[in-house]
Design a protein around this motif. Structure first.
Motif, PDB file in Angstrom:
ATOM      1  N   GLN A 192      -6.853  -1.475   2.354  1.00 58.62           N
ATOM      2  CA  GLN A 192      -7.354  -0.872   0.967  1.00 58.62           C
ATOM      3  C   GLN A 192      -8.203   0.288   1.031  1.00 58.62           C
ATOM      4  OE1 GLN A 192      -6.500  -3.144  -1.441  1.00 58.62           O
ATOM      5  NE2 GLN A 192      -7.126  -5.276  -0.857  1.00 58.62           N
ATOM      6  N   LEU A 193      -8.929   0.098   2.074  1.00 59.54           N
ATOM      7  CA  LEU A 193      -9.864   1.394   2.054  1.00 59.54           C
ATOM      8  C   LEU A 193      -9.044   2.755   2.266  1.00 59.54           C
ATOM      9  CD1 LEU A 193     -12.636   0.112   4.561  1.00 59.54           C
ATOM     10  CD2 LEU A 193     -12.806   0.571   2.095  1.00 59.54           C
ATOM     11  N   ASP A 194      -8.011   2.489   3.318  1.00 60.89           N
ATOM     12  CA  ASP A 194      -7.096   3.637   3.448  1.00 60.89           C
ATOM     13  C   ASP A 194      -6.379   4.222   2.180  1.00 60.89           C
ATOM     14  OD1 ASP A 194      -7.721   3.727   5.809  1.00 60.89           O
ATOM     15  OD2 ASP A 194      -5.995   2.717   6.602  1.00 60.89           O
ATOM     16  N   LEU A 195      -6.212   3.265   1.355  1.00 61.62           N
ATOM     17  CA  LEU A 195      -5.497   3.660  -0.111  1.00 61.62           C
ATOM     18  C   LEU A 195      -6.601   4.338  -1.110  1.00 61.62           C
ATOM     19  CD1 LEU A 195      -2.963   3.384  -1.389  1.00 61.62           C
ATOM     20  CD2 LEU A 195      -3.467   1.103  -2.306  1.00 61.62           C
ATOM     21  N   LEU A 196      -7.942   4.476  -0.731  1.00 61.20           N
ATOM     22  CA  LEU A 196      -8.797   4.976  -1.810  1.00 61.20           C
ATOM     23  C   LEU A 196      -8.973   6.438  -1.622  1.00 61.20           C
ATOM     24  CD1 LEU A 196     -11.871   2.233  -1.624  1.00 61.20           C
ATOM     25  CD2 LEU A 196     -10.400   2.834  -3.476  1.00 61.20           C
ATOM     26  N   ILE A 203     -15.480   2.585  10.090  1.00 60.24           N
ATOM     27  CA  ILE A 203     -16.490   2.994   9.276  1.00 60.24           C
ATOM     28  C   ILE A 203     -16.227   4.670   8.996  1.00 60.24           C
ATOM     29  CG2 ILE A 203     -18.975   3.427   9.421  1.00 60.24           C
ATOM     30  CD1 ILE A 203     -18.492   0.554   9.163  1.00 60.24           C
ATOM     31  N   ARG A 204     -15.405   5.298  10.079  1.00 64.28           N
ATOM     32  CA  ARG A 204     -15.398   6.677   9.846  1.00 64.28           C
ATOM     33  C   ARG A 204     -14.422   6.761   8.414  1.00 64.28           C
ATOM     34  NH1 ARG A 204     -13.328   9.944  14.900  1.00 64.28           N
ATOM     35  NH2 ARG A 204     -14.942   8.996  16.089  1.00 64.28           N
ATOM     36  N   THR A 205     -13.786   5.881   8.029  1.00 60.57           N
ATOM     37  CA  THR A 205     -13.046   6.165   6.786  1.00 60.57           C
ATOM     38  C   THR A 205     -14.231   6.109   5.613  1.00 60.57           C
ATOM     39  OG1 THR A 205     -11.520   4.266   7.809  1.00 60.57           O
ATOM     40  CG2 THR A 205     -11.084   5.163   5.471  1.00 60.57           C
ATOM     41  N   LEU A 206     -14.837   5.178   5.675  1.00 59.51           N
ATOM     42  CA  LEU A 206     -16.024   5.033   4.668  1.00 59.51           C
ATOM     43  C   LEU A 206     -17.049   6.495   4.426  1.00 59.51           C
ATOM     44  CD1 LEU A 206     -15.601   2.091   4.840  1.00 59.51           C
ATOM     45  CD2 LEU A 206     -18.083   1.988   4.295  1.00 59.51           C
ATOM     46  N   VAL A 207     -17.259   7.044   5.666  1.00 58.10           N
ATOM     47  CA  VAL A 207     -18.121   8.192   5.957  1.00 58.10           C
ATOM     48  C   VAL A 207     -17.562   9.420   5.256  1.00 58.10           C
ATOM     49  CG1 VAL A 207     -19.610   9.441   7.746  1.00 58.10           C
ATOM     50  CG2 VAL A 207     -19.574   7.066   7.800  1.00 58.10           C
ATOM     51  N   ARG A 208     -16.242   9.589   5.902  1.00 59.64           N
ATOM     52  CA  ARG A 208     -15.558  10.645   5.510  1.00 59.64           C
ATOM     53  C   ARG A 208     -15.177  10.876   4.224  1.00 59.64           C
ATOM     54  NH1 ARG A 208     -11.094  10.050   9.017  1.00 59.64           N
ATOM     55  NH2 ARG A 208      -9.934  10.600   7.214  1.00 59.64           N
ATOM     56  N   ARG A 209     -14.813   9.770   3.557  1.00 68.68           N
ATOM     57  CA  ARG A 209     -14.321   9.728   2.066  1.00 68.68           C
ATOM     58  C   ARG A 209     -15.403   9.117   1.205  1.00 68.68           C
ATOM     59  NH1 ARG A 209      -9.391   7.875   3.763  1.00 68.68           N
ATOM     60  NH2 ARG A 209      -9.149   6.550   2.348  1.00 68.68           N
ATOM     61  N   ARG A 210     -16.531   9.028   1.771  1.00 67.02           N
ATOM     62  CA  ARG A 210     -17.718   8.500   0.629  1.00 67.02           C
ATOM     63  C   ARG A 210     -17.244   7.309   0.022  1.00 67.02           C
ATOM     64  NH1 ARG A 210     -17.432  14.246  -0.046  1.00 67.02           N
ATOM     65  NH2 ARG A 210     -16.430  13.782  -2.305  1.00 67.02           N
ATOM     66  N   LEU A 211     -16.662   6.322   0.676  1.00 66.90           N
ATOM     67  CA  LEU A 211     -16.339   4.908  -0.051  1.00 66.90           C
ATOM     68  C   LEU A 211     -17.508   4.221  -0.274  1.00 66.90           C
ATOM     69  CD1 LEU A 211     -12.886   4.716   1.804  1.00 66.90           C
ATOM     70  CD2 LEU A 211     -13.512   6.069  -0.063  1.00 66.90           C
ATOM     71  N   THR A 212     -17.232   3.240  -1.127  1.00 65.84           N
ATOM     72  CA  THR A 212     -18.182   1.915  -1.457  1.00 65.84           C
ATOM     73  C   THR A 212     -17.378   0.695  -1.464  1.00 65.84           C
ATOM     74  OG1 THR A 212     -19.274   3.470  -2.917  1.00 65.84           O
ATOM     75  CG2 THR A 212     -19.805   1.116  -3.139  1.00 65.84           C
ATOM     76  N   ILE A 213     -17.860  -0.121  -0.682  1.00 67.47           N
ATOM     77  CA  ILE A 213     -17.394  -1.552  -0.657  1.00 67.47           C
ATOM     78  C   ILE A 213     -18.347  -2.414  -1.451  1.00 67.47           C
ATOM     79  CG2 ILE A 213     -16.689  -3.443   0.623  1.00 67.47           C
ATOM     80  CD1 ILE A 213     -15.917  -1.824   2.917  1.00 67.47           C
ATOM     81  N   THR A 214     -18.113  -3.028  -2.447  1.00 67.63           N
ATOM     82  CA  THR A 214     -19.156  -3.811  -2.940  1.00 67.63           C
ATOM     83  C   THR A 214     -18.447  -5.378  -3.403  1.00 67.63           C
ATOM     84  OG1 THR A 214     -20.694  -4.023  -4.913  1.00 67.63           O
ATOM     85  CG2 THR A 214     -18.824  -2.777  -5.173  1.00 67.63           C
ATOM     86  N   GLY A 215     -19.064  -6.024  -4.082  1.00 65.97           N
ATOM     87  CA  GLY A 215     -18.723  -7.231  -4.826  1.00 65.97           C
ATOM     88  C   GLY A 215     -19.649  -8.156  -5.605  1.00 65.97           C
ATOM     89  N   ASP A 268       0.803  -1.244  -0.288  1.00 71.40           N
ATOM     90  CA  ASP A 268      -0.110  -0.012   0.119  1.00 71.40           C
ATOM     91  C   ASP A 268       0.655   1.164   0.140  1.00 71.40           C
ATOM     92  OD1 ASP A 268       0.918  -1.005   2.368  1.00 71.40           O
ATOM     93  OD2 ASP A 268      -1.095  -0.212   3.587  1.00 71.40           O
ATOM     94  N   GLU A 269       2.130   1.218   0.594  1.00 72.43           N
ATOM     95  CA  GLU A 269       2.905   2.409   0.692  1.00 72.43           C
ATOM     96  C   GLU A 269       3.436   2.644  -0.714  1.00 72.43           C
ATOM     97  OE1 GLU A 269       3.135   4.621   2.863  1.00 72.43           O
ATOM     98  OE2 GLU A 269       1.874   3.555   4.205  1.00 72.43           O
ATOM     99  N   GLY A 270       3.782   1.459  -1.329  1.00 66.57           N
ATOM    100  CA  GLY A 270       4.316   1.325  -2.711  1.00 66.57           C
ATOM    101  C   GLY A 270       3.287   2.086  -3.530  1.00 66.57           C
ATOM    102  N   ILE A 271       1.984   1.730  -3.411  1.00 64.97           N
ATOM    103  CA  ILE A 271       0.998   2.137  -4.508  1.00 64.97           C
ATOM    104  C   ILE A 271       0.994   3.777  -3.987  1.00 64.97           C
ATOM    105  CG2 ILE A 271      -1.204   2.116  -5.216  1.00 64.97           C
ATOM    106  CD1 ILE A 271       0.234  -0.121  -6.169  1.00 64.97           C
ATOM    107  N   ARG A 272       0.974   4.164  -2.808  1.00 64.70           N
ATOM    108  CA  ARG A 272       0.721   5.316  -2.252  1.00 64.70           C
ATOM    109  C   ARG A 272       1.809   6.481  -2.973  1.00 64.70           C
ATOM    110  NH1 ARG A 272      -0.368   4.454   2.633  1.00 64.70           N
ATOM    111  NH2 ARG A 272      -2.687   4.309   2.522  1.00 64.70           N
ATOM    112  N   ALA A 273       3.003   5.999  -2.892  1.00 67.68           N
ATOM    113  CA  ALA A 273       4.238   6.863  -3.442  1.00 67.68           C
ATOM    114  C   ALA A 273       4.062   6.781  -4.967  1.00 67.68           C
ATOM    115  CB  ALA A 273       5.449   6.027  -3.200  1.00 67.68           C
ATOM    116  N   LEU A 274       3.728   5.676  -5.368  1.00 66.29           N
ATOM    117  CA  LEU A 274       3.549   5.902  -7.132  1.00 66.29           C
ATOM    118  C   LEU A 274       2.486   6.838  -7.413  1.00 66.29           C
ATOM    119  CD1 LEU A 274       3.778   1.961  -7.780  1.00 66.29           C
ATOM    120  CD2 LEU A 274       5.346   3.696  -8.655  1.00 66.29           C
TER     121      LEU A 274
END
Ligand SMILES: NC(=O)c1ccc[n+]([C@@H]2O[C@H](COP(=O)([O-])OP(=O)(O)OC[C@H]3O[C@@H](n4cnc5c(N)ncnc54)[C@H](OP(=O)(O)O)[C@@H]3O)[C@@H](O)[C@H]2O)c1
Length: 340
Positions: A224-228, A249-261, A197-203
């Motif tokens: 994964q959520l922290d990287l969105l 859940i605060r990560t989802l709420v603050r950044r309006r994330l969706t988890i699906t599958g 995740d740090e690798g992708i964040r840096a990229l």
């Protein structure tokens, strides 16, 4: 006819070639004389007893095939008999004959063999269903695909790159696999072990990505959520590392994330038929001009099906393993078939 059945849940040694009745095409179905069948991760899960077929689906393994239409059921035009096709099937692909709803059949892209045709349906349906329909990947967005050299991963990288102009990152377990991800369109690929995740964040210059496609889940879910980015979407297509996870859940709420599958297999033929039409319209022309390709890791004779599963168990493959059910026919390139 000869077909592959599972004797009991277990390793590749539980696969048996047995005599089974030839299926009859029901109303709306065609019977395909199978030249080649794709080998997919869900087949391995089914063999292990972890992914039972849905009600009314064949107990015979196999989710995609290429071959020639041998017969049609009520309501299907007889002119299709003799046509070469590839198809997403509801089970029953590892066999000499397979019955499938006609809407799930597609022409084999021009210039591709039956072996290459059999490598396409399951992985391209899954990639399109999850990236385009579920994640609604937009033009110019950034995407991370885990397992970039899986069949689904390679399909997803190419769809995202060539049809959405997305910036794609991938993870893969070896240097060789990471180089393949980059060769087919990923901007960069990193090892999924350690600080991926740090690798992708840096990229991404610290920004993260818009969409993540993952089949592992488990303890990595919060990372994964922290990287969105804001409005990011995390799409699960399996949960090999664990089906439960604790998330903030605060990560989802603050950044309006969706988890699906999603899982493709229980979807009705009409849904799969719509996917088939979109693939033929939007993806098949790119095979024909060479922008999108399929990579066949190994063609395994039908009688050596245990070897095919051994390759997947060991994660040796880069791209697709395909069973040659009728080896002489499988290697040939058919003339273009009619569209359903
Ligand atoms: N939901 C659906 O409808 C649907 C349909 C089809 C497939 N699937 C799922 O989609 C995924 C791909 O299927 P497939 O048939 O294309 O797979 P595949 O060709 O068998 O490849 C799976 C790859 O996953 C990689 N991998 C293993 N552990 C990993 C980890 N911890 N993190 C990231 N990658 C890892 C392996 O490569 P490395 O060497 O890089 O480890 C392996 O090559 C699987 O998870 C499968 O269950 C879902």
């Amino acid at each position: 006819m000869q077909a592959v059945m599972i004797e009991r849940p277990g390793g590749p040694e539980v696969l048996r070639i047995v005599e089974q009745p030839r299926p009859r095409p029901k109303a709306g179905e065609v019977l395909i004389r199978v030249a080649a069948a794709g080998v997919n991760r869900p087949d391995v899960q089914q063999r292990r007893g972890l992914y039972p077929p849905p009600p009314n689906a064949s107990e015979i393994l196999g989710l995609d095939v290429a071959g020639i239409i041998d017969d049609v059921g009520e309501g299907v035009d007889g002119q299709y008999v003799g046509n070469p096709v590839c198809a997403l099937v509801n089970g029953g692909g590892y066999a000499e004959f397979c019955a499938v709803p006609a809407v799930q059949c597609m022409p084999i892209p021009n210039g591709l063999s039956f072996i290459e045709g059999a490598s396409l349906p399951e992985v391209f349906f899954t990639a399109w269903n999850n990236l385009i329909w579920l994640a609604r990947l937009e033009h110019g967005e950034t995407l991370l695909i885990h397992g970039g050299t899986s069949g689904v991963g390679m399909a997803g990288i190419q769809i995202a790159r060539h049809l959405r102009g997305a910036t794609v990152f991938a993870t893969a377990g070896t240097e060789e696999k990471r180089a393949v991800c980059e060769a087919i369109g990923a901007q960069a690929a990193v090892d999924y072990r350690g600080a991926w995740d740090e690798g992708i964040r840096a990229l991404t210059g610290g920004e993260g990505v818009d969409v993540i496609l993952d089949g592992q889940a488990g303890a990595n879910t919060q990372r994964q959520l922290d990287l969105l980015k804001y409005d990011g979407r995390l799409v699960f297509i399996a949960s090999h590392q664990g089906s439960t996870a604790e998330v903030n859940i605060r990560t989802l709420v603050r950044r309006r994330l969706t988890i699906t599958g999603s899982t493709l297999r229980p979807r009705p033929p009409a849904y799969k038929g719509r996917l088939a039409r979109e693939l033929v319209d939007h993806v098949w022309p790119l095979f024909e001009d060479g922008r999108i390709t399929t990579r066949i890791h190994k063609v395994v004779p039908f009688t050596e099906v245990q070897e095919a599963h051994h390759i997947l168990d060991e994660n040796q493959q880069i791209g697709k393993v395909v069973l040659a059910v009728d080896p002489a026919l499988a290697a040939t390139v058919p003339s273009s078939g009619k569209r359903f």
